[in-house]
Write a protein that holds these residues in place. Structure first.
Motif, PDB file in Angstrom:
ATOM      1  N   GLU A   4       1.022  -1.033  -0.129  1.00  0.00           N
ATOM      2  CA  GLU A   4      -0.133  -0.197   0.014  1.00  0.00           C
ATOM      3  C   GLU A   4       1.058   1.187  -0.020  1.00  0.00           C
ATOM      4  OE1 GLU A   4      -3.487   2.008   2.835  1.00  0.00           O
ATOM      5  OE2 GLU A   4      -2.501   0.237   3.225  1.00  0.00           O
ATOM      6  N   LEU A   5       2.018   1.164   0.759  1.00  0.00           N
ATOM      7  CA  LEU A   5       2.765   2.459   0.537  1.00  0.00           C
ATOM      8  C   LEU A   5       3.364   2.672  -0.770  1.00  0.00           C
ATOM      9  CD1 LEU A   5       5.429   3.200   3.527  1.00  0.00           C
ATOM     10  CD2 LEU A   5       6.138   3.182   1.230  1.00  0.00           C
ATOM     11  N   LEU A   6       3.688   1.371  -1.169  1.00  0.00           N
ATOM     12  CA  LEU A   6       4.538   1.769  -2.633  1.00  0.00           C
ATOM     13  C   LEU A   6       3.719   2.039  -3.686  1.00  0.00           C
ATOM     14  CD1 LEU A   6       6.844  -1.597  -2.510  1.00  0.00           C
ATOM     15  CD2 LEU A   6       7.697   0.898  -2.213  1.00  0.00           C
ATOM     16  N   THR A   7       2.444   1.635  -3.416  1.00  0.00           N
ATOM     17  CA  THR A   7       1.412   1.988  -4.544  1.00  0.00           C
ATOM     18  C   THR A   7       0.872   3.385  -4.368  1.00  0.00           C
ATOM     19  OG1 THR A   7       0.491  -0.292  -4.393  1.00  0.00           O
ATOM     20  CG2 THR A   7      -0.962   1.523  -5.404  1.00  0.00           C
ATOM     21  N   THR A   8       0.920   3.770  -3.032  1.00  0.00           N
ATOM     22  CA  THR A   8       0.554   5.269  -2.861  1.00  0.00           C
ATOM     23  C   THR A   8       1.263   6.172  -3.388  1.00  0.00           C
ATOM     24  OG1 THR A   8      -0.986   4.364  -0.930  1.00  0.00           O
ATOM     25  CG2 THR A   8      -0.486   6.772  -1.131  1.00  0.00           C
ATOM     26  N   GLU A   9       2.642   5.929  -3.122  1.00  0.00           N
ATOM     27  CA  GLU A   9       3.889   6.931  -3.180  1.00  0.00           C
ATOM     28  C   GLU A   9       4.261   6.933  -4.763  1.00  0.00           C
ATOM     29  OE1 GLU A   9       4.571   9.366  -1.184  1.00  0.00           O
ATOM     30  OE2 GLU A   9       3.245   8.509   0.373  1.00  0.00           O
ATOM     31  N   ILE A  10       3.951   5.758  -5.483  1.00  0.00           N
ATOM     32  CA  ILE A  10       4.727   5.635  -6.712  1.00  0.00           C
ATOM     33  C   ILE A  10       3.678   5.431  -7.933  1.00  0.00           C
ATOM     34  CG2 ILE A  10       6.610   4.362  -8.172  1.00  0.00           C
ATOM     35  CD1 ILE A  10       7.558   3.401  -5.513  1.00  0.00           C
ATOM     36  N   LEU A  11       2.749   4.521  -7.762  1.00  0.00           N
ATOM     37  CA  LEU A  11       1.812   4.022  -8.805  1.00  0.00           C
ATOM     38  C   LEU A  11       0.436   4.909  -8.743  1.00  0.00           C
ATOM     39  CD1 LEU A  11       2.912   0.565  -8.956  1.00  0.00           C
ATOM     40  CD2 LEU A  11       3.662   2.224 -10.382  1.00  0.00           C
ATOM     41  N   HIS A  12       0.193   5.402  -7.794  1.00  0.00           N
ATOM     42  CA  HIS A  12      -1.160   5.929  -7.637  1.00  0.00           C
ATOM     43  C   HIS A  12      -1.355   7.317  -8.444  1.00  0.00           C
ATOM     44  CE1 HIS A  12      -4.791   7.420  -5.843  1.00  0.00           C
ATOM     45  NE2 HIS A  12      -5.208   6.149  -5.495  1.00  0.00           N
ATOM     46  N   PRO A  13      -2.455   7.297  -9.126  1.00  0.00           N
ATOM     47  CA  PRO A  13      -2.603   8.334 -10.193  1.00  0.00           C
ATOM     48  C   PRO A  13      -2.381   9.908  -9.752  1.00  0.00           C
ATOM     49  CG  PRO A  13      -4.293   6.896 -10.667  1.00  0.00           C
ATOM     50  CD  PRO A  13      -3.556   6.528  -9.379  1.00  0.00           C
ATOM     51  N   GLN A  44      -5.167   5.501 -16.633  1.00  0.00           N
ATOM     52  CA  GLN A  44      -5.453   6.317 -17.620  1.00  0.00           C
ATOM     53  C   GLN A  44      -3.940   6.531 -18.491  1.00  0.00           C
ATOM     54  OE1 GLN A  44      -8.403   6.576 -19.128  1.00  0.00           O
ATOM     55  NE2 GLN A  44      -9.436   5.960 -17.222  1.00  0.00           N
ATOM     56  N   ASP A  45      -2.863   6.059 -17.859  1.00  0.00           N
ATOM     57  CA  ASP A  45      -1.613   6.320 -18.285  1.00  0.00           C
ATOM     58  C   ASP A  45      -0.986   5.260 -19.096  1.00  0.00           C
ATOM     59  OD1 ASP A  45       0.867   7.272 -19.009  1.00  0.00           O
ATOM     60  OD2 ASP A  45       1.613   7.678 -16.589  1.00  0.00           O
ATOM     61  N   LEU A  72       0.614   1.406 -17.890  1.00  0.00           N
ATOM     62  CA  LEU A  72       0.093   0.101 -18.484  1.00  0.00           C
ATOM     63  C   LEU A  72       1.180  -0.466 -19.021  1.00  0.00           C
ATOM     64  CD1 LEU A  72      -2.343  -1.639 -18.885  1.00  0.00           C
ATOM     65  CD2 LEU A  72      -2.902  -0.168 -21.102  1.00  0.00           C
ATOM     66  N   HIS A  73       1.954  -0.068 -20.267  1.00  0.00           N
ATOM     67  CA  HIS A  73       2.866  -0.622 -20.739  1.00  0.00           C
ATOM     68  C   HIS A  73       4.099  -1.429 -19.666  1.00  0.00           C
ATOM     69  CE1 HIS A  73       5.903  -1.810 -23.883  1.00  0.00           C
ATOM     70  NE2 HIS A  73       6.578  -0.990 -23.258  1.00  0.00           N
ATOM     71  N   ASN A  74       4.409  -0.486 -18.976  1.00  0.00           N
ATOM     72  CA  ASN A  74       5.573  -0.949 -18.017  1.00  0.00           C
ATOM     73  C   ASN A  74       5.271  -1.822 -17.166  1.00  0.00           C
ATOM     74  OD1 ASN A  74       7.445   0.917 -19.077  1.00  0.00           O
ATOM     75  ND2 ASN A  74       6.822   2.505 -17.539  1.00  0.00           N
ATOM     76  N   GLN A 132     -16.812  -2.997 -15.809  1.00  0.00           N
ATOM     77  CA  GLN A 132     -17.257  -2.121 -16.703  1.00  0.00           C
ATOM     78  C   GLN A 132     -16.430  -0.868 -16.932  1.00  0.00           C
ATOM     79  OE1 GLN A 132     -21.362  -1.158 -15.590  1.00  0.00           O
ATOM     80  NE2 GLN A 132     -22.031  -3.137 -16.109  1.00  0.00           N
ATOM     81  N   GLY A 133     -15.717  -0.350 -15.556  1.00  0.00           N
ATOM     82  CA  GLY A 133     -14.934   0.806 -15.716  1.00  0.00           C
ATOM     83  C   GLY A 133     -13.541   0.519 -16.354  1.00  0.00           C
ATOM     84  N   THR A 134     -13.292  -0.372 -16.770  1.00  0.00           N
ATOM     85  CA  THR A 134     -11.860  -0.622 -17.398  1.00  0.00           C
ATOM     86  C   THR A 134     -12.147  -0.246 -18.764  1.00  0.00           C
ATOM     87  OG1 THR A 134     -11.695  -2.949 -16.297  1.00  0.00           O
ATOM     88  CG2 THR A 134     -10.115  -2.632 -17.932  1.00  0.00           C
ATOM     89  N   PRO A 135     -10.636   0.840 -19.313  1.00  0.00           N
ATOM     90  CA  PRO A 135     -10.708   1.327 -20.511  1.00  0.00           C
ATOM     91  C   PRO A 135     -10.471   0.139 -21.372  1.00  0.00           C
ATOM     92  CG  PRO A 135      -9.440   2.590 -19.094  1.00  0.00           C
ATOM     93  CD  PRO A 135      -9.975   1.267 -18.215  1.00  0.00           C
ATOM     94  N   SER A 136     -11.074   0.424 -22.819  1.00  0.00           N
ATOM     95  CA  SER A 136     -10.960  -0.583 -23.598  1.00  0.00           C
ATOM     96  C   SER A 136      -9.608  -1.091 -24.058  1.00  0.00           C
ATOM     97  CB  SER A 136     -11.798  -0.325 -25.005  1.00  0.00           C
ATOM     98  OG  SER A 136     -11.024   1.112 -25.514  1.00  0.00           O
ATOM     99  N   GLN A 137      -8.682   0.009 -24.048  1.00  0.00           N
ATOM    100  CA  GLN A 137      -7.396  -0.062 -24.432  1.00  0.00           C
ATOM    101  C   GLN A 137      -6.673  -1.201 -23.324  1.00  0.00           C
ATOM    102  OE1 GLN A 137      -4.745   3.343 -24.381  1.00  0.00           O
ATOM    103  NE2 GLN A 137      -2.872   2.337 -24.822  1.00  0.00           N
TER     104      GLN A 137
END
Length: 439
Positions: free
Chosen positions: A148-157, A205-206, A210-212, A303-308
């Motif tokens: 949760e710490l790593l997600t919040t500080e690095i990967l969260h929008p 949305q980035d 997503l690629h990484n 349903q909320g997942t982007p098509s890409q």
């Protein structure tokens, strides 16, 4: 005169850590470790968020001022191991949180000549944070808090992490986790470690994130699947090898000590493990590929997942389902394609060489045609000396006569054409040679 107010110890240490002289910086790092141990041992002790931010600012510029790769590596290891000086888990997580916040804040000011050592520092800090989990026995609650710490500080929008920090973190996470816990972690625990990446890959949305994530996490799992199964088979075969009798071991010792052998040869054979060669991948994590595919499908089918994102994740899900059924991807395809490109390049080179020769050879013949023929000149003079009494022959007879100039030209043209045909035969031979080499 007003007495001077002493500065807090965190600010004093930060100033010394960012000093110009290396001796002062080294002493400040040692004093900082002792100060952390002494302060966190108190019941009411501990650091605040602002105090650790000041400490990390000094450590950041301590790494900034350090030159020479070996000294940078040693300093990075010393800084990253400061996490073990904290006595409580909450203090360790606060130390990690302020580190990633400092990297996010200072990242845009790092020049390209200093990027490598800060990449190394991020890798070492991540490795030591995973080792701290290992010393605590991989407790589920501690794992969730760290993720949760790593997600919040690095990967969260909403995080302020630059793209460089995100990309490097996603590139090294699975590698460092396999180095630390490949021998102890189970498939269920590994699924918990990658669960936050599944959620972020479905919601982000980035496109770069997503690629990484797909390249650094999921596709890395697919690529390492054959090696993971090989390690699992080796673990299953290990109990059978342990049942070897002592007599067989003594016999092997006697054979290893033959008179013609070197004294350290047996030790070198035992010390060099079979998987440490150039082609070795290193430690590999074990995964339940069907469980990973079902988890990805659960988040990708919302349903909320982007098509890409859905399309990209469905491709990974198919690969994981194939692995669960025992179908492995063809790893030799890129090598074959590379070899085909090399062979085509060689064919083009061999085709160009005879063409250049054939083009030069007819040119030489044409130059020879432009030269005057001495025999035709002498015959013209003889015809003029015979006088006007002789009837001149027609133009067709002059061109077609055996001693005429036109006949010479025709013969030489035929010779040039023959040379071109010979060059064409050489081209066919050069075309056949790579075909025979392929067979």
């Amino acid at each position: 005169m007003v007495p001077r107010v002493p500065l807090p110890p965190e600010i004093q240490l930060a100033q010394r850590l960012a000093g110009n002289e290396q001796v002062i910086r080294d002493r400040a790092v040692k004093k900082l470790r002792k100060y952390i141990v002494a302060r966190t041992q108190r019941a009411a002790g501990g650091f605040t968020h602002d105090e650790l931010l000041k400490v990390w600012k000094g450590l950041f510029y301590c790494m900034w001022m350090q030159d020479k790769p070996l000294l940078q590596e040693e300093l990075g290891r010393t800084i990253s191991q400061l996490i073990h000086a904290f006595q409580t888990t909450e203090a360790q997580h606060l130390f990690l949180q302020t580190f990633w916040q400092t990297m996010n804040r200072e990242w845009t000011g790092i020049d390209r000549l200093r990027l490598d050592k800060f990449y190394m520092l991020m890798r070492m800090v991540l490795s030591e944070s995973l080792k701290a989990l290992k010393t605590q026995g991989w407790q589920e609650r501690q794992i969730e808090q760290l993720l949760e710490l790593l997600t919040t500080e690095i990967l969260h929008p909403d995080s302020q992490a630059p793209s460089g920090v995100k990309s490097h973190f996603l590139e090294i996470f699975l590698e460092e986790l396999s180095k630390v816990g490949a021998a102890e972690l189970t498939a269920d625990q590994n699924l918990k470690f990658i669960d936050p990446f599944c959620t972020i890959a479905a919601r982000t949305q980035d496109s770069l994130v997503l690629h990484n994530i797909t390249r650094g996490i999921f596709e890395a799992i697919v690529e390492q699947a054959p090696f993971a199964i090989e390690d699992l088979m080796n673990e299953l075969d290990a109990p059978e090898e342990e049942g070897v009798s002592e007599d067989d071991e003594r016999g092997q010792d006697v054979l290893s000590g033959e008179p013609g052998s070197l004294p350290g040869a047996a030790c070198d054979r035992n010390e060099a493990p079979p998987g440490d060669g150039e082609d070795s991948v290193g430690p590999v994590l074990q995964f339940d590929y069907e469980a990973v595919a079902s988890r990805l499908f659960a988040v990708a089918s919302q349903q909320g997942t982007p098509s890409q994102n859905r399309k990209r994740l469905y491709k990974v899900i198919r690969k994981l389902q194939d692995l669960a059924e025992g179908l492995f991807p063809e790893d030799d395809v890129p090598e074959k394609a590379y070899r085909n490109l090399q062979e085509e390049g060689q064919e083009r080179r061999t085709k160009k060489r005879p063409k250049s020769r054939s083009q030069k050879q007819p040119g030489k013949g044409r130059k020879e045609d432009s030269r005057p023929d001495p025999s035709s000149r002498s015959k013209r003079r003889m015809g003029r000396q015979q006088g006007s009494g002789t009837e001149p022959t027609g133009p067709q007879e002059q061109l077609g006569g055996p001693g005429g100039r036109g006949a010479r030209k025709k013969r030489r043209r035929l010779r040039a054409g023959a040379r071109v045909k010979v060059a064409g035969c050489q081209e066919l031979q050069t075309k056949r040679r790579p075909l025979q080499s392929r067979k």
